[in-house]
Structures are given as C-alpha cells and as structure tokens.
Motif scaffolding. Structure first.
Motif, PDB file in Angstrom:
ATOM      1  N   GLN A   1       0.840  -1.198   0.000  1.00  0.00           N
ATOM      2  CA  GLN A   1       0.000   0.000   0.000  1.00  0.00           C
ATOM      3  C   GLN A   1       0.874   1.246   0.000  1.00  0.00           C
TER       4      GLN A   1
ATOM      5  N   ASN B   1      -9.418   9.640   6.294  1.00  0.00           N
ATOM      6  CA  ASN B   1      -8.813   8.420   6.848  1.00  0.00           C
ATOM      7  C   ASN B   1      -8.007   7.732   5.759  1.00  0.00           C
ATOM      8  N   GLY B   2      -6.792   7.312   6.114  1.00  0.00           N
ATOM      9  CA  GLY B   2      -5.947   6.605   5.155  1.00  0.00           C
ATOM     10  C   GLY B   2      -5.185   7.512   4.207  1.00  0.00           C
TER      11      GLY B   2
END
Length: 86
Positions: free
Chosen positions: A19, A41-42
């Motif tokens: 990722q 988020n992320g």
C-alpha cells in the motif's frame, strides 16, 4: 543553521503489504509557522508524522529536522527536538 526547521524532499513511503502511503511529498516548515495536517482516513497523516520522528523510514526521499537528516544514526538528536503524542 538553516532558517527552516522541518524539510521533506520527494518523500515516498510504501507499506510492506504494497500500500502506497506517500508519493513524492515535498515541503518546508519555517520557524514560527503553524501548520495543520488534514485529510481523510488513510490519507497518510499518521505515516507522515511517524516519518518525521523516525518511527518509520522513507522508501525514497529525505526528511530533515533543522540540518539533521532523520536516519537511524541521528534518532537521539531528532527525538530531543521532535515528539509525537497519539
């Protein structure tokens, strides 16, 4: 000593599972500036902060606090100047 206190150049970070968290991030934060890090988020906010304090190390690129590069050898000096609280 340079007039900026935090500098990130062409920063990339890829987690072990593949990722991609950061892709070519560059910025300078000068003495006296206030900066907010916002995003969904992320988006990589916590990853960026962990790279700034040396919890993680970039896949590519460079992080400097003052004139000191954030690398394993300089962690004691970095952690005298920068901290992170969750």
């Amino acid at each position: 000593m340079s007039h900026h206190i935090t500098e990130v150049k062409d920063l990339y970070y890829v987690y072990p599972d593949g990722q991609e968290a950061l892709n070519g991030l560059s910025f300078r934060i000068y003495h006296g500036e206030s900066v907010g890090i916002v995003g969904a988020n992320g988006a990589g906010k916590s990853t960026l902060l962990m790279l700034l304090v040396g919890v993680l190390f970039p896949s590519k690129g460079e992080v400097r606090i003052g004139e000191i590069p954030v690398v394993k050898k300089t962690l004691p000096l970095i952690r005298q100047r920068v901290g992170m609280v969750f």
